[in-house]
Design a protein around this motif. Structure first.
Motif, PDB file in Angstrom:
ATOM      1  N   ARG A 182     -12.673  60.009  55.915  1.00 56.28           N
ATOM      2  CA  ARG A 182     -13.416  60.807  54.656  1.00 56.28           C
ATOM      3  C   ARG A 182     -12.368  60.951  53.696  1.00 56.28           C
ATOM      4  O   ARG A 182     -12.841  60.644  52.592  1.00 56.28           O
ATOM      5  CB  ARG A 182     -13.525  62.370  55.266  1.00 56.28           C
ATOM      6  CG  ARG A 182     -14.239  62.972  54.253  1.00 56.28           C
ATOM      7  CD  ARG A 182     -14.783  64.463  55.165  1.00 56.28           C
ATOM      8  NE  ARG A 182     -15.166  65.478  54.263  1.00 56.28           N
ATOM      9  CZ  ARG A 182     -14.622  66.491  53.634  1.00 56.28           C
ATOM     10  NH1 ARG A 182     -13.380  66.685  53.829  1.00 56.28           N
ATOM     11  NH2 ARG A 182     -15.364  67.244  52.628  1.00 56.28           N
ATOM     12  N   SER A 183     -11.051  61.166  53.936  1.00 58.07           N
ATOM     13  CA  SER A 183     -10.072  61.074  52.588  1.00 58.07           C
ATOM     14  C   SER A 183      -8.687  60.996  53.281  1.00 58.07           C
ATOM     15  O   SER A 183      -8.611  61.055  54.732  1.00 58.07           O
ATOM     16  CB  SER A 183     -10.283  62.409  52.166  1.00 58.07           C
ATOM     17  OG  SER A 183      -9.537  63.537  53.011  1.00 58.07           O
ATOM     18  N   VAL A 184      -7.798  60.690  52.278  1.00 66.36           N
ATOM     19  CA  VAL A 184      -6.525  60.079  52.546  1.00 66.36           C
ATOM     20  C   VAL A 184      -5.547  60.953  51.725  1.00 66.36           C
ATOM     21  O   VAL A 184      -5.890  60.890  50.424  1.00 66.36           O
ATOM     22  CB  VAL A 184      -6.313  58.716  52.489  1.00 66.36           C
ATOM     23  CG1 VAL A 184      -4.547  58.609  52.732  1.00 66.36           C
ATOM     24  CG2 VAL A 184      -6.706  57.921  53.398  1.00 66.36           C
ATOM     25  N   SER A 185      -4.566  61.708  52.077  1.00 64.54           N
ATOM     26  CA  SER A 185      -3.625  62.599  51.361  1.00 64.54           C
ATOM     27  C   SER A 185      -2.516  62.037  51.508  1.00 64.54           C
ATOM     28  O   SER A 185      -1.687  61.971  52.877  1.00 64.54           O
ATOM     29  CB  SER A 185      -3.878  64.066  51.752  1.00 64.54           C
ATOM     30  OG  SER A 185      -5.009  64.715  51.651  1.00 64.54           O
ATOM     31  N   ALA A 186      -1.806  61.250  50.516  1.00 64.77           N
ATOM     32  CA  ALA A 186      -0.453  60.755  50.693  1.00 64.77           C
ATOM     33  C   ALA A 186       0.320  60.952  49.164  1.00 64.77           C
ATOM     34  O   ALA A 186      -0.536  60.843  48.214  1.00 64.77           O
ATOM     35  CB  ALA A 186      -0.648  59.378  50.926  1.00 64.77           C
ATOM     36  N   VAL A 187       1.602  60.838  49.423  1.00 64.21           N
ATOM     37  CA  VAL A 187       2.374  61.277  47.957  1.00 64.21           C
ATOM     38  C   VAL A 187       1.917  61.936  47.283  1.00 64.21           C
ATOM     39  O   VAL A 187       2.141  61.950  45.832  1.00 64.21           O
ATOM     40  CB  VAL A 187       2.758  59.785  47.430  1.00 64.21           C
ATOM     41  CG1 VAL A 187       3.378  58.703  48.345  1.00 64.21           C
ATOM     42  CG2 VAL A 187       1.554  59.029  46.961  1.00 64.21           C
ATOM     43  N   GLY A 188       1.363  63.169  47.683  1.00 60.86           N
ATOM     44  CA  GLY A 188       1.001  64.178  46.765  1.00 60.86           C
ATOM     45  C   GLY A 188      -0.342  64.049  45.985  1.00 60.86           C
ATOM     46  O   GLY A 188      -0.782  64.846  45.271  1.00 60.86           O
ATOM     47  N   GLN A 189      -1.185  63.243  46.484  1.00 64.25           N
ATOM     48  CA  GLN A 189      -2.609  62.873  46.113  1.00 64.25           C
ATOM     49  C   GLN A 189      -3.482  62.796  47.118  1.00 64.25           C
ATOM     50  O   GLN A 189      -3.099  62.500  48.332  1.00 64.25           O
ATOM     51  CB  GLN A 189      -2.498  61.519  45.254  1.00 64.25           C
ATOM     52  CG  GLN A 189      -1.640  61.401  44.148  1.00 64.25           C
ATOM     53  CD  GLN A 189      -1.672  60.129  43.582  1.00 64.25           C
ATOM     54  OE1 GLN A 189      -2.554  59.731  42.869  1.00 64.25           O
ATOM     55  NE2 GLN A 189      -0.494  59.276  43.506  1.00 64.25           N
ATOM     56  N   THR A 190      -4.849  62.989  46.909  1.00 67.34           N
ATOM     57  CA  THR A 190      -5.783  63.056  47.890  1.00 67.34           C
ATOM     58  C   THR A 190      -6.878  62.108  47.246  1.00 67.34           C
ATOM     59  O   THR A 190      -7.491  62.309  46.358  1.00 67.34           O
ATOM     60  CB  THR A 190      -6.628  64.446  48.143  1.00 67.34           C
ATOM     61  OG1 THR A 190      -5.348  65.303  48.740  1.00 67.34           O
ATOM     62  CG2 THR A 190      -7.639  64.263  49.211  1.00 67.34           C
ATOM     63  N   PHE A 191      -6.999  60.952  48.112  1.00 67.39           N
ATOM     64  CA  PHE A 191      -7.828  59.912  47.861  1.00 67.39           C
ATOM     65  C   PHE A 191      -9.232  60.300  48.543  1.00 67.39           C
ATOM     66  O   PHE A 191      -9.561  60.182  49.898  1.00 67.39           O
ATOM     67  CB  PHE A 191      -7.407  58.450  47.840  1.00 67.39           C
ATOM     68  CG  PHE A 191      -6.139  58.310  47.302  1.00 67.39           C
ATOM     69  CD1 PHE A 191      -6.093  58.123  46.006  1.00 67.39           C
ATOM     70  CD2 PHE A 191      -4.885  58.540  48.093  1.00 67.39           C
ATOM     71  CE1 PHE A 191      -4.724  57.694  45.586  1.00 67.39           C
ATOM     72  CE2 PHE A 191      -3.785  58.452  47.408  1.00 67.39           C
ATOM     73  CZ  PHE A 191      -3.704  57.976  46.096  1.00 67.39           C
ATOM     74  N   SER A 192     -10.277  60.343  47.955  1.00 73.92           N
ATOM     75  CA  SER A 192     -11.835  60.468  48.597  1.00 73.92           C
ATOM     76  C   SER A 192     -12.662  59.442  47.846  1.00 73.92           C
ATOM     77  O   SER A 192     -13.909  59.619  48.383  1.00 73.92           O
ATOM     78  CB  SER A 192     -12.257  61.923  48.227  1.00 73.92           C
ATOM     79  OG  SER A 192     -12.417  62.125  47.007  1.00 73.92           O
ATOM     80  N   ARG A 193     -12.357  58.758  46.968  1.00 71.21           N
ATOM     81  CA  ARG A 193     -13.074  57.573  46.412  1.00 71.21           C
ATOM     82  C   ARG A 193     -12.502  56.229  46.454  1.00 71.21           C
ATOM     83  O   ARG A 193     -11.027  56.360  46.489  1.00 71.21           O
ATOM     84  CB  ARG A 193     -13.371  58.067  44.912  1.00 71.21           C
ATOM     85  CG  ARG A 193     -14.020  59.404  44.586  1.00 71.21           C
ATOM     86  CD  ARG A 193     -14.656  59.218  43.184  1.00 71.21           C
ATOM     87  NE  ARG A 193     -13.391  58.851  42.321  1.00 71.21           N
ATOM     88  CZ  ARG A 193     -13.713  58.257  40.895  1.00 71.21           C
ATOM     89  NH1 ARG A 193     -14.925  58.582  40.433  1.00 71.21           N
ATOM     90  NH2 ARG A 193     -12.549  57.978  40.297  1.00 71.21           N
ATOM     91  N   ASP A 194     -13.265  55.494  46.688  1.00 67.45           N
ATOM     92  CA  ASP A 194     -12.791  54.040  47.236  1.00 67.45           C
ATOM     93  C   ASP A 194     -12.054  53.418  46.196  1.00 67.45           C
ATOM     94  O   ASP A 194     -10.916  52.955  46.238  1.00 67.45           O
ATOM     95  CB  ASP A 194     -13.789  52.962  47.790  1.00 67.45           C
ATOM     96  CG  ASP A 194     -13.928  52.882  49.378  1.00 67.45           C
ATOM     97  OD1 ASP A 194     -12.837  53.275  49.773  1.00 67.45           O
ATOM     98  OD2 ASP A 194     -15.068  52.254  49.640  1.00 67.45           O
ATOM     99  N   GLU A 195     -12.687  53.669  44.852  1.00 63.32           N
ATOM    100  CA  GLU A 195     -11.896  52.937  43.667  1.00 63.32           C
ATOM    101  C   GLU A 195     -10.503  53.522  43.472  1.00 63.32           C
ATOM    102  O   GLU A 195      -9.514  52.933  42.907  1.00 63.32           O
ATOM    103  CB  GLU A 195     -12.778  53.146  42.503  1.00 63.32           C
ATOM    104  CG  GLU A 195     -13.194  54.558  42.076  1.00 63.32           C
ATOM    105  CD  GLU A 195     -14.622  54.826  42.785  1.00 63.32           C
ATOM    106  OE1 GLU A 195     -15.241  55.591  42.018  1.00 63.32           O
ATOM    107  OE2 GLU A 195     -15.129  54.135  43.856  1.00 63.32           O
ATOM    108  N   ASP A 196     -10.174  54.787  43.671  1.00 66.27           N
ATOM    109  CA  ASP A 196      -8.920  55.356  43.485  1.00 66.27           C
ATOM    110  C   ASP A 196      -7.926  55.094  44.412  1.00 66.27           C
ATOM    111  O   ASP A 196      -6.857  54.774  44.465  1.00 66.27           O
ATOM    112  CB  ASP A 196      -9.268  56.943  43.572  1.00 66.27           C
ATOM    113  CG  ASP A 196     -10.130  57.661  42.465  1.00 66.27           C
ATOM    114  OD1 ASP A 196      -9.867  56.896  41.185  1.00 66.27           O
ATOM    115  OD2 ASP A 196     -10.578  58.617  42.676  1.00 66.27           O
TER     116      ASP A 196
END
Length: 458
Positions: free
Chosen positions: A164-178
């Motif tokens: 569903r999402s990945v949180s790493a290095v202070g960011q949360t990625f929930s969109r494939d392009e990001d």
């Protein structure tokens, strides 16, 4: 707010939204003893060496005085607040016995598909997850340490990993392009590598009855990672006829209850029921239970795995039967339509001890049994010849004996099925009644001494 406080806040938000998440456990920290070949952190005067051909980001939290430092060709040392690396100046710590260079272990050894390396963070005592569900499922949020260093190998499964999402290095990625842009950056390449692909944007599980994890196709690679320290082989189960639950890599001793359900079934409520009403009872204290939705023959069902963690005592089978009785009594309230129980056989350790202690007696008993059978056959033959014994065909037997099983029931092969039939309306009443049908199938061993076409009658 510190790193721990941010993690706790994030977990609280996940709990409020009923979101599922997985936490990445290992790190590439300079101050973690297991990251060094001597299982200790660098001492004063140590010569420290990193793999020259490996990309790695290493966080340094403490201060270290070392004599020599060999860095990788492509990597980074991140100094936390108050951390420092300095020259030892010829002084060394005699307690550490520095000699050969202290080597930083291969940072590429951590695989996304290794169940050992993940934690759900909220697993209640007495509950566990099958191997495929210990790795992030498609509806999970994945959390990497915000203020820590790590490195993860993706692949080599045949399909991209979906979460569903990945949180790493202070960011949360929930969109494939990001996420794709991050993985292609140097910061991303220091932390993620391998031939596999990672995708985000899957939907959260909103079905109260649970969702299928979605890792079935990756199970061979999950098992390969899990069993690598054991040479790729499963340990032998300590029971006869062990069970292999869906999503598990190796056979288990215990029982499996399979439930089919209607739309009113609530998976979390059923888990809580198991914990409160059953697992807290003294006779079930040694059990571990996994409850999840699985896919079987294109249909979903709830799989309840009961495993005895200590010496097998039969508690798993007892709890399995108790869950069947609970399904019969409360099925309409819980949304359970049918329940099936399978259980493993007796523990092999007890059988082997019994065989070792009675091997001589068993041989003598076998000889005695053969002698008795020979004498019995002689007596029957003499009675028959004297006319005092006559034979009657099996189909002419008394009606009372018809339908009786030939042999004895073997509980190892019991398959007990509970089915709840649809409600029916009685002709003279408007009240609806639930019809419960319990179908019990047993496997029997047929005794050839009593299974002939004829029976003896004195």
């Amino acid at each position: 707010m510190g790193a721990l406080g941010r993690v706790l806040l994030w977990l609280q938000l996940c709990a409020m939204t009923r979101a599922a998440y997985k936490l990445w456990v290992p790190n590439t920290s300079f101050d973690t003893a297991s990251n060094w070949n001597q299982n200790r952190t660098p001492c004063a005067g140590d010569a420290v060496q990193f793999p020259a051909d490996k990309m790695v980001s290493v966080l340094v939290r403490d201060s270290h005085a070392i004599s020599d430092l060999l860095l990788p060709l492509d990597g980074e040392l991140v100094l936390a607040s108050g951390a420092a690396l300095s020259a030892a100046g010829g002084d060394s710590d005699p307690a550490c016995n520095p000699g050969a260079p202290l080597l930083f272990r291969n940072p590429d050894r951590f695989s996304w598909l290794d169940p050992h390396l993940w934690s759900s963070g909220t697993q209640a005592p007495g509950l566990f997850s099958v191997d495929a569900e210990r790795v992030p499922c498609s509806y999970d949020d994945v959390l990497f340490p915000r203020d820590g260093s790590f490195r993860v190998a993706l692949g080599p499964g045949p399909n991209p990993v979906h979460v569903r999402s990945v949180s790493a290095v202070g960011q949360t990625f929930s969109r494939d392009e990001d996420l794709t842009a991050f993985l292609a950056s140097r910061e991303g390449r220091l932390r993620f590598h391998g031939s596999g692909a990672l995708r985000v944007g899957s939907q959260a599980c909103t079905d109260a009855s649970g969702c299928v994890c979605g890792n079935a196709e990756m199970l061979p690679w999950i098992c390969a990672s899990l069993l690598q320290p054991l040479g790729g082989r499963c340990p032998q189960a300590a029971c006869q006829d062990p069970l292999l639950p869906q999503g598990q890599c190796c056979d288990l001793c215990g029982a499996i209850v399979s439930l089919t359900h209607d739309p009113t079934f609530d998976l979390e409520r059923y888990r809580a029921r198991l914990l409160d009403l059953f697992l807290k009872q003294p006779q079930y204290q040694g059990l571990q239970v996994a409850v999840s939705k699985v896919l079987r023959d294109a249909h979903t069902e709830i799989q309840v795995v009961l495993v005895e963690t200590g010496h097998a005592t039969g508690a798993a089978g007892q709890l399995g039967h108790a869950l069947l009785q609970d399904a019969v009594a409360q099925g309409s309230v819980l949304g359970i339509v049918s329940a099936t129980l399978r259980q493993s056989g007796k523990p092999t350790t007890a059988d082997s001890e019994l065989n070792q202690s009675s091997s001589g007696a068993g041989l003598a008993g076998g000889v005695a049994a053969l002698v008795l059978l020979a004498l019995l056959g002689t007596v029957l033959l003499l009675l028959h010849r004297s006319g005092r014994l006559r034979w009657r065909r099996h189909e002419d037997a008394e009606p009372a004996s018809a339908g009786l099983p030939l042999g004895f029931r073997n509980p190892i092969f019991d398959a007990i099925i509970f089915k709840q039939q649809p409600s029916v309306e009685l002709p003279d009443s408007a009240q609806k009644v639930d019809i419960l049908d319990i179908d019990t199938k047993f496997g029997c061993f047929v005794n050839p001494l009593f299974a002939g076409e004829a029976e003896a009658e004195a």
